[in-house]
Enzyme design. Structure first.
Site, PDB file in Angstrom:
ATOM      1  N   PRO A 156       0.810  -1.223   0.000  1.00 49.99           N
ATOM      2  CA  PRO A 156       0.000   0.000   0.000  1.00 49.99           C
ATOM      3  C   PRO A 156       0.840   1.268   0.000  1.00 49.99           C
ATOM      4  O   PRO A 156       0.499   2.252  -0.658  1.00 49.99           O
ATOM      5  CB  PRO A 156      -0.831  -0.128   1.278  1.00 49.99           C
ATOM      6  CG  PRO A 156      -0.056  -1.063   2.161  1.00 49.99           C
ATOM      7  CD  PRO A 156       0.596  -2.027   1.217  1.00 49.99           C
ATOM      8  N   TYR A 157       1.919   1.241   0.738  1.00 47.98           N
ATOM      9  CA  TYR A 157       2.828   2.397   0.794  1.00 47.98           C
ATOM     10  C   TYR A 157       3.468   2.634  -0.561  1.00 47.98           C
ATOM     11  O   TYR A 157       3.509   3.765  -1.061  1.00 47.98           O
ATOM     12  CB  TYR A 157       3.889   2.122   1.857  1.00 47.98           C
ATOM     13  CG  TYR A 157       4.873   3.244   2.096  1.00 47.98           C
ATOM     14  CD1 TYR A 157       4.505   4.374   2.809  1.00 47.98           C
ATOM     15  CD2 TYR A 157       6.195   3.145   1.647  1.00 47.98           C
ATOM     16  CE1 TYR A 157       5.413   5.394   3.060  1.00 47.98           C
ATOM     17  CE2 TYR A 157       7.109   4.153   1.893  1.00 47.98           C
ATOM     18  CZ  TYR A 157       6.715   5.275   2.598  1.00 47.98           C
ATOM     19  OH  TYR A 157       7.629   6.274   2.845  1.00 47.98           O
TER      20      TYR A 157
END
Length: 246
Positions: A156-157
């Site tokens: 996600p990052y």
């Protein structure tokens, strides 16, 4: 004379770490700094530190993940000093950045986007009229080498930070006619207490310092020295990104 004399800077995520270091350095170089963070105690502390050093600062409590708070926060900074010349988008939520792709939920991904490219987009839009009026506006966004290299376990990052780079490149092209430069920083710094051993792949054999290694690069991008640079990703990372940006 300071390198930012007469400038107004907005720094998000300025309550600690890299944002705090940038806010303090910009103030020491003559900028009037809006210290933006969602944590009131951190905001007050950084403003007090800047004022103790003889600088000028305004504390602005704002959660950039909340669209309703962004416009008023940017307007407050602009209203205090008559405009905005520099926007530093540094705020992020480090608590939900890890997940393997197979287990990544849309909800977790959305949180990373809300705190990253979506928040950055909204602050940029809110600041645009002031940056244009400045005649030499500067936007400095924080992406990450994790996204460039596809760091395992940080799905996600990585996705959110690569979207920040895309936003930056696009805005750089669209806003160049308005004399606004838009650039990225991809740092590797010790902001939460690094282990004793250096990070993997660090050519210089250590973690970066927010005060001594990262903030000065932000100062360069905010200053006249970088007036002919836009759409770039600068990497104060000790050499970790060498050959990774394919």
């Amino acid at each position: 004379m300071g390198r930012l004399d007469g400038k107004v800077a907005v720094v998000t995520g300025a309550g600690r770490g890299i944002g705090r270091a940038i806010a303090r350095l910009f103030a020491s170089e003559g900028a009037r700094v809006a210290v933006v963070s969602r944590t009131p105690d951190n905001v007050r502390q950084v403003v007090a530190e800047i004022e103790a050093d003889g600088g000028v600062a305004l504390g602005v409590v704002c959660d950039v993940a909340d669209a309703a708070q962004i416009g008023p926060a940017m307007a407050r900074a602009a209203g205090a000093w008559g405009g905005i010349d520099i926007l530093v988008n540094n705020a992020f939520d480090p608590s939900v950045v890890t997940a393997p792709v197979l287990d990544l939920s849309v909800e977790q991904l959305q949180r990373n986007f809300d705190m990253g490219p979506i928040a950055y987009l909204r602050t940029m839009q809110a600041c645009y009229p002031y940056l244009k009026a400045s005649g030499a506006g500067r936007v400095i966004n924080f992406a990450s080498l994790a996204g460039v290299s596809g760091m395992t376990g940080y799905g996600p990052y990585n996705m959110a930070k690569e979207a920040v780079r895309a936003l930056t490149r696009t805005a750089a092209r669209e806003w160049g006619a308005d004399a606004i430069t838009v650039n990225n920083l991809l740092p590797m710094a010790d902001t939460w207490g690094a282990p004793e051993k250096p990070p993997p792949g660090s050519v210089l054999g250590r973690w970066g310092s927010p005060e001594h290694d990262i903030a000065p690069v932000a100062l360069f991008l905010a200053s006249k020295d970088a007036q002919f640079m836009t759409g770039y990703s600068l990497t104060p990372d000790g050499g970790m990104i060498i050959d990774s940006g394919r």
